[in-house]
Motif scaffolding. Sequence first.
Motif, PDB file in Angstrom:
ATOM      1  N   GLN A  15       2.301  70.806  -6.562  1.00 14.00           N
ATOM      2  CA  GLN A  15       2.222  72.013  -7.396  1.00 14.00           C
ATOM      3  C   GLN A  15       3.394  72.945  -7.101  1.00 14.00           C
ATOM      4  N   TYR A  16       3.669  73.169  -5.811  1.00 11.91           N
ATOM      5  CA  TYR A  16       4.728  74.115  -5.449  1.00 11.91           C
ATOM      6  C   TYR A  16       6.115  73.576  -5.769  1.00 11.91           C
ATOM      7  N   PHE A  17       6.328  72.277  -5.553  1.00  9.75           N
ATOM      8  CA  PHE A  17       7.632  71.715  -5.902  1.00  9.75           C
ATOM      9  C   PHE A  17       7.806  71.641  -7.412  1.00  9.75           C
ATOM     10  N   GLY A  18       6.711  71.556  -8.143  1.00  9.22           N
ATOM     11  CA  GLY A  18       6.784  71.649  -9.599  1.00  9.22           C
ATOM     12  C   GLY A  18       7.263  73.028 -10.034  1.00  9.22           C
ATOM     13  N   LEU A  19       6.771  74.075  -9.361  1.00 14.89           N
ATOM     14  CA  LEU A  19       7.236  75.439  -9.656  1.00 14.89           C
ATOM     15  C   LEU A  19       8.735  75.568  -9.392  1.00 14.89           C
ATOM     16  N   VAL A  20       9.152  75.015  -8.263  1.00 13.04           N
ATOM     17  CA  VAL A  20      10.579  75.088  -7.904  1.00 13.04           C
ATOM     18  C   VAL A  20      11.412  74.316  -8.923  1.00 13.04           C
ATOM     19  N   ALA A  21      10.940  73.158  -9.329  1.00 11.90           N
ATOM     20  CA  ALA A  21      11.667  72.358 -10.319  1.00 11.90           C
ATOM     21  C   ALA A  21      11.803  73.095 -11.651  1.00 11.90           C
ATOM     22  N   SER A  22      10.837  73.974 -11.953  1.00 13.22           N
ATOM     23  CA  SER A  22      10.920  74.735 -13.205  1.00 13.22           C
ATOM     24  C   SER A  22      11.743  76.016 -13.061  1.00 13.22           C
ATOM     25  N   GLY A  23      12.316  76.242 -11.851  1.00 14.20           N
ATOM     26  CA  GLY A  23      13.223  77.369 -11.683  1.00 14.20           C
ATOM     27  C   GLY A  23      12.694  78.517 -10.850  1.00 14.20           C
ATOM     28  N   GLU A  24      11.441  78.444 -10.393  1.00 14.09           N
ATOM     29  CA  GLU A  24      10.866  79.540  -9.611  1.00 14.09           C
ATOM     30  C   GLU A  24      11.075  79.298  -8.116  1.00 14.09           C
ATOM     31  N   SER A  25      11.285  80.359  -7.355  1.00 17.08           N
ATOM     32  CA  SER A  25      11.410  80.272  -5.901  1.00 17.08           C
ATOM     33  C   SER A  25      10.045  80.509  -5.260  1.00 17.08           C
ATOM     34  N   VAL A  26       9.826  79.882  -4.094  1.00 23.24           N
ATOM     35  CA  VAL A  26       8.567  80.033  -3.367  1.00 23.24           C
ATOM     36  C   VAL A  26       8.886  80.416  -1.925  1.00 23.24           C
ATOM     37  N   ARG A  27       8.297  81.506  -1.448  1.00 14.21           N
ATOM     38  CA  ARG A  27       8.438  81.925  -0.048  1.00 14.21           C
ATOM     39  C   ARG A  27       7.220  81.419   0.713  1.00 14.21           C
ATOM     40  N   VAL A  28       7.481  80.737   1.830  1.00 13.02           N
ATOM     41  CA  VAL A  28       6.408  80.157   2.635  1.00 13.02           C
ATOM     42  C   VAL A  28       6.183  81.031   3.861  1.00 13.02           C
ATOM     43  N   LEU A  29       4.900  81.378   4.097  1.00 13.89           N
ATOM     44  CA  LEU A  29       4.520  82.238   5.213  1.00 13.89           C
ATOM     45  C   LEU A  29       3.732  81.442   6.252  1.00 13.89           C
ATOM     46  N   ARG A  30       3.968  81.748   7.512  1.00 11.50           N
ATOM     47  CA  ARG A  30       3.153  81.206   8.602  1.00 11.50           C
ATOM     48  C   ARG A  30       2.710  82.391   9.444  1.00 11.50           C
ATOM     49  N   ASN A  31       1.416  82.518   9.621  1.00  9.27           N
ATOM     50  CA  ASN A  31       0.846  83.671  10.333  1.00  9.27           C
ATOM     51  C   ASN A  31       1.303  84.994   9.718  1.00  9.27           C
ATOM     52  N   GLY A  32       1.434  85.000   8.388  1.00  9.45           N
ATOM     53  CA  GLY A  32       1.800  86.215   7.678  1.00  9.45           C
ATOM     54  C   GLY A  32       3.278  86.557   7.699  1.00  9.45           C
ATOM     55  N   LYS A  33       4.101  85.721   8.356  1.00  9.88           N
ATOM     56  CA  LYS A  33       5.541  85.990   8.435  1.00  9.88           C
ATOM     57  C   LYS A  33       6.303  84.931   7.641  1.00  9.88           C
ATOM     58  N   PRO A  34       7.334  85.349   6.901  1.00  9.14           N
ATOM     59  CA  PRO A  34       8.120  84.373   6.135  1.00  9.14           C
ATOM     60  C   PRO A  34       8.867  83.425   7.073  1.00  9.14           C
ATOM     61  N   ILE A  35       8.770  82.127   6.757  1.00 11.66           N
ATOM     62  CA  ILE A  35       9.509  81.146   7.561  1.00 11.66           C
ATOM     63  C   ILE A  35      10.576  80.420   6.747  1.00 11.66           C
ATOM     64  N   THR A  36      10.416  80.369   5.441  1.00  9.20           N
ATOM     65  CA  THR A  36      11.427  79.716   4.614  1.00  9.20           C
ATOM     66  C   THR A  36      11.223  80.085   3.145  1.00  9.20           C
ATOM     67  N   ASP A  37      12.274  79.906   2.388  1.00  8.14           N
ATOM     68  CA  ASP A  37      12.210  80.012   0.928  1.00  8.14           C
ATOM     69  C   ASP A  37      12.548  78.643   0.357  1.00  8.14           C
ATOM     70  N   ILE A  38      11.754  78.201  -0.571  1.00  9.16           N
ATOM     71  CA  ILE A  38      12.064  76.965  -1.299  1.00  9.16           C
ATOM     72  C   ILE A  38      12.650  77.415  -2.626  1.00  9.16           C
TER      73      ILE A  38
END
Length: 75
Positions: A15-38
């Motif tokens: 689902q999330y890689f589908g969003l990225v493929a359609s042009g949207e960015s996704v920020r991933v959080l671990r313990n409430g802190k950002p760890i990466t942007d896809i």
Amino acid sequence: MKQTKFTEVLNNAGQYFGLVASGESVRVLRNGKPITDIVPVVAELPSWKRRKAQPLVQDGVSISRMILEERQAGC
């Protein structure tokens, strides 16, 4: 930019890689802190499209101008 938990990405990667493929960015959080942007990959332009076009010049006169002058003169 959509934000989601790391475990959500693990459980719903398609689902999330589908969003990225359609042009949207996704920020991933671990313990409430950002760890990466896809982010989507930006398509790279071929080298011939990246260079700025330069006019062709012969003896200090542009070739385009020479052609136009010849056409006006009826040659």
